[in-house]
Design an enzyme around this catalytic site. Structure first.
Site, mmCIF file in Angstrom:
data_model
loop_
_atom_site.group_PDB
_atom_site.id
_atom_site.type_symbol
_atom_site.label_atom_id
_atom_site.label_comp_id
_atom_site.label_asym_id
_atom_site.label_seq_id
_atom_site.Cartn_x
_atom_site.Cartn_y
_atom_site.Cartn_z
ATOM 1 N N GLU A 17 46.243 68.388 -25.183
ATOM 2 C CA GLU A 17 45.350 69.045 -24.218
ATOM 3 C C GLU A 17 46.192 69.639 -23.094
ATOM 4 O O GLU A 17 47.071 68.976 -22.551
ATOM 5 C CB GLU A 17 44.360 68.003 -23.671
ATOM 6 C CG GLU A 17 43.381 68.598 -22.674
ATOM 7 C CD GLU A 17 42.299 67.593 -22.273
ATOM 8 O OE1 GLU A 17 41.657 66.990 -23.154
ATOM 9 O OE2 GLU A 17 42.116 67.408 -21.054
ATOM 10 N N TYR A 147 33.327 57.598 -23.405
ATOM 11 C CA TYR A 147 33.938 56.796 -22.341
ATOM 12 C C TYR A 147 34.039 55.317 -22.743
ATOM 13 O O TYR A 147 33.035 54.593 -22.709
ATOM 14 C CB TYR A 147 33.098 56.957 -21.054
ATOM 15 C CG TYR A 147 33.070 58.400 -20.620
ATOM 16 C CD1 TYR A 147 33.996 58.899 -19.723
ATOM 17 C CD2 TYR A 147 32.147 59.294 -21.185
ATOM 18 C CE1 TYR A 147 34.006 60.241 -19.377
ATOM 19 C CE2 TYR A 147 32.150 60.642 -20.844
ATOM 20 C CZ TYR A 147 33.087 61.105 -19.934
ATOM 21 O OH TYR A 147 33.110 62.447 -19.602
HETATM 22 P P1 FAD Z 1 27.499 64.112 -20.070
HETATM 23 O O1 FAD Z 1 27.632 63.658 -21.464
HETATM 24 O O2 FAD Z 1 26.463 65.141 -19.766
HETATM 25 O O3 FAD Z 1 27.260 62.809 -19.158
HETATM 26 C C1 FAD Z 1 27.313 62.904 -17.734
HETATM 27 C C2 FAD Z 1 26.596 61.715 -17.122
HETATM 28 O O4 FAD Z 1 25.195 61.863 -17.308
HETATM 29 C C3 FAD Z 1 26.950 60.366 -17.755
HETATM 30 O O5 FAD Z 1 26.868 59.374 -16.756
HETATM 31 C C4 FAD Z 1 25.863 60.163 -18.809
HETATM 32 O O6 FAD Z 1 25.676 58.784 -19.081
HETATM 33 C C5 FAD Z 1 24.656 60.806 -18.103
HETATM 34 N N1 FAD Z 1 23.725 61.455 -19.020
HETATM 35 C C6 FAD Z 1 24.022 62.117 -20.159
HETATM 36 N N2 FAD Z 1 22.895 62.595 -20.718
HETATM 37 C C7 FAD Z 1 21.869 62.231 -19.897
HETATM 38 C C8 FAD Z 1 20.460 62.436 -19.926
HETATM 39 N N3 FAD Z 1 19.858 63.092 -20.922
HETATM 40 N N4 FAD Z 1 19.712 61.946 -18.901
HETATM 41 C C9 FAD Z 1 20.282 61.257 -17.872
HETATM 42 N N5 FAD Z 1 21.623 61.015 -17.813
HETATM 43 C C10 FAD Z 1 22.401 61.515 -18.809
HETATM 44 N N6 FAD Z 1 35.925 67.971 -16.821
HETATM 45 C C11 FAD Z 1 36.087 69.257 -16.476
HETATM 46 O O7 FAD Z 1 35.591 69.676 -15.432
HETATM 47 N N7 FAD Z 1 36.806 70.098 -17.272
HETATM 48 C C12 FAD Z 1 37.370 69.710 -18.443
HETATM 49 O O8 FAD Z 1 37.999 70.509 -19.139
HETATM 50 C C13 FAD Z 1 37.220 68.345 -18.838
HETATM 51 N N8 FAD Z 1 37.761 67.887 -19.981
HETATM 52 C C14 FAD Z 1 37.552 66.593 -20.358
HETATM 53 C C15 FAD Z 1 38.091 66.136 -21.567
HETATM 54 C C16 FAD Z 1 37.895 64.819 -21.976
HETATM 55 C C17 FAD Z 1 38.486 64.338 -23.270
HETATM 56 C C18 FAD Z 1 37.149 63.935 -21.145
HETATM 57 C C19 FAD Z 1 36.951 62.502 -21.561
HETATM 58 C C20 FAD Z 1 36.616 64.379 -19.944
HETATM 59 C C21 FAD Z 1 36.801 65.712 -19.533
HETATM 60 N N9 FAD Z 1 36.272 66.192 -18.348
HETATM 61 C C22 FAD Z 1 36.466 67.500 -17.986
HETATM 62 C C23 FAD Z 1 35.544 65.304 -17.433
HETATM 63 C C24 FAD Z 1 34.019 65.359 -17.661
HETATM 64 O O9 FAD Z 1 33.534 66.653 -17.441
HETATM 65 C C25 FAD Z 1 33.383 64.376 -16.666
HETATM 66 O O10 FAD Z 1 33.676 63.057 -17.036
HETATM 67 C C26 FAD Z 1 31.908 64.574 -16.400
HETATM 68 O O11 FAD Z 1 31.548 63.811 -15.244
HETATM 69 C C27 FAD Z 1 31.005 64.140 -17.551
HETATM 70 O O12 FAD Z 1 31.092 65.023 -18.579
HETATM 71 P P2 FAD Z 1 30.377 64.729 -19.989
HETATM 72 O O13 FAD Z 1 30.551 65.929 -20.812
HETATM 73 O O14 FAD Z 1 30.776 63.426 -20.529
HETATM 74 O O15 FAD Z 1 28.849 64.659 -19.467
#
Ligand code: FAD
Length: 285
Positions: A17, A147
Site C-alpha cells: 500500500e 478491524y
Molecule cells: P465503515 O465500514 O463504514 O465503518 C465506519 C464505522 O461505522 C465503524 O465504527 C462501523 O462499525 C460503523 N458502521 C458501519 N456500518 C454502519 C451502519 N450501517 N450503521 C451504523 N454504523 C455503522 N482512510 C482514508 O481516509 N483513506 C484511506 O485510503 C484509507 N485506507 C485504509 C486502508 C485500510 C486497510 C484500513 C484498515 C483503513 C483505511 N483507512 C483509510 C481508514 C478508514 O477509512 C477508517 O478506519 C474509517 O474510520 C472507517 O472506514 P471503514 O471503511 O472501515 O468504514
C-alpha cells in the site's frame, strides 16, 4: 485482473500500500519505492485516498503513475468524503477506461478541521453504501477494511463485525485489516468471521514497528494495542533511533513469520512509501 482472481490463484504473496505524493520530490520517491519493491512481484498494489489531507485527484494521478510502471495490479482507495453519486460514477468511468479493475472502498476518517462532522450528512455515509454502488456499477473487484480489535467508533466487537458483514454482503470481494501488533487479535477475527459465515480472503495489514512514538500516536486513534513488553523495549531505545529501528524490524519479522506459520501467507504491507525497511522484512521472511 481482479484481485479476487489473483488471490484464488495465489495462496502466497505480498501486497503493497502506498500513499499519493503531493510534490515532484514525492513522486520521484514513490517511483523509486515501487521500482525497489517490484522485484517481489506483488499480488497487487493499492493507493490510499484522503488520508493526510490528500485528495481523490492525487489518488487518481498516483494510481495512473503505478499503472505506467507496468505489470502491477492497481487498487485505488475511494472514500465517502465529499463524494456525490455523479462524481463517483465519473471516477469509476475513468478508472475503468484506464484498465483499473479493483477498488478499496472505505468510509474514511472525519476531517480534523471540521467540528461535529457527521458522515450521515454525506451522500455515502458508510463504506457499505460505496460497496453497494460500485457493485451495481459492475466491473470492479472490491476490497474493504476490517478491524481485528474493532473499529474505534464501534460499541462492541460483535457490532463491528455485524457492520463488516453488511459491507461484505453488499459485494466486497476481499478485506484488509487495520494494523495490529498482537497476532491473536487477527486469528480471533478470522474465527469470528468464519462463525458468521464470512468466507472472503482477509489479508493482514502489516505496519513495520520502527518508530514507536509515531506508531503509539497512530495506535491511539485507531484502537490498536502495542504489546507492553514491545513498547517498553522500543521506548527504551528512543535516544538510539538506529537500534530502535533494528528492534522494531526484528519484531515485525517475528510477527510476519508467526502469521505465515499459522497460514496467513498473503501479507499486505503499509509501506509509507519507504522501501528499505519493507525489503529487509520481506527478505527475512
Ligand atoms: P465503515 O465500514 O463504514 O465503518 C465506519 C464505522 O461505522 C465503524 O465504527 C462501523 O462499525 C460503523 N458502521 C458501519 N456500518 C454502519 C451502519 N450501517 N450503521 C451504523 N454504523 C455503522 N482512510 C482514508 O481516509 N483513506 C484511506 O485510503 C484509507 N485506507 C485504509 C486502508 C485500510 C486497510 C484500513 C484498515 C483503513 C483505511 N483507512 C483509510 C481508514 C478508514 O477509512 C477508517 O478506519 C474509517 O474510520 C472507517 O472506514 P471503514 O471503511 O472501515 O468504514
Amino acid at each position: 485482473m481482479k484481485i479476487s482472481d489473483i488471490l484464488k490463484q495465489n495462496d502466497k504473496g505480498i501486497a503493497f500500500e502506498f500513499f499519493p505524493p503531493k510534490s515532484d520530490k514525492g513522486r520521484a520517491a514513490l517511483i523509486g519505492t515501487v521500482k525497489a519493491l517490484k522485484e517481489f512481484k506483488p499480488l497487487y498494489v493499492s493507493m490510499t485516498c484522503g488520508a493526510g489531507g490528500t485528495t481523490q485527484r492525487l489518488t487518481q494521478d498516483a494510481a495512473y503513475l503505478l499503472l505506467e510502471e507496468g505489470g502491477l495490479e492497481v487498487a485505488p482507495h475511494l472514500t465517502c468524503l465529499d463524494l456525490s453519486p455523479e462524481a463517483l460514477r465519473d471516477v469509476l468511468d475513468n478508472y475503468k477506461s484506464k484498465g483499473i479493475d479493483n477498488i478499496m472502498a472505505l468510509r474514511g476518517d472525519p476531517p480534523e478541521a471540521v467540528n461535529n462532522f457527521n458522515f450521515l450528512d454525506q451522500s455515502f455515509s458508510y463504506a457499505y453504501n460505496l460497496v453497494r454502488f460500485i457493485k451495481e456499477y459492475g466491473h470492479f473487484c472490491i476490497g474493504v477494511a476490517v478491524y481485528p480489535e474493532g473499529h474505534i467508533e464501534a460499541s462492541s466487537l460483535d457490532q463491528d463485525l455485524e457492520y463488516a458483514k453488511q459491507k461484505i454482503d453488499a459485494g466486497a470481494d476481499f478485506a484488509v485489516t487495520q494494523m495490529f501488533f498482537d497476532n491473536t487479535y487477527y486469528y480471533k477475527l478470522l474465527d469470528r468471521m468464519k462463525k458468521k459465515g464470512i468466507n472472503i480472503p482477509v489479508l493482514p495489514g502489516i505496519l513495520p514497528l520502527t518508530d514507536i512514538a509515531k506508531v503509539k500516536q497512530f495506535s491511539s486513534i485507531c484502537r490498536t494495542t502495542i504489546p507492553k513488553n514491545v513498547e517498553e523495549v522500543l521506548s527504551s531505545l528512543a535516544q538510539r533511533p538506529q537500534d530502535q529501528e533494528k528492534a522494531g524490524v526484528d519484531f515485525t519479522i517475528k510477527q510476519c513469520k508467526d502469521l505465515v506459520k499459522n497460514g496467513a501467507q498473503r501479507l499486505h504491507f503499509f509501506t509509507l512509501n519507504k522501501p528499505r525497511i519493507i525489503k529487509t522484512i520481506i527478505e527475512a521472511i
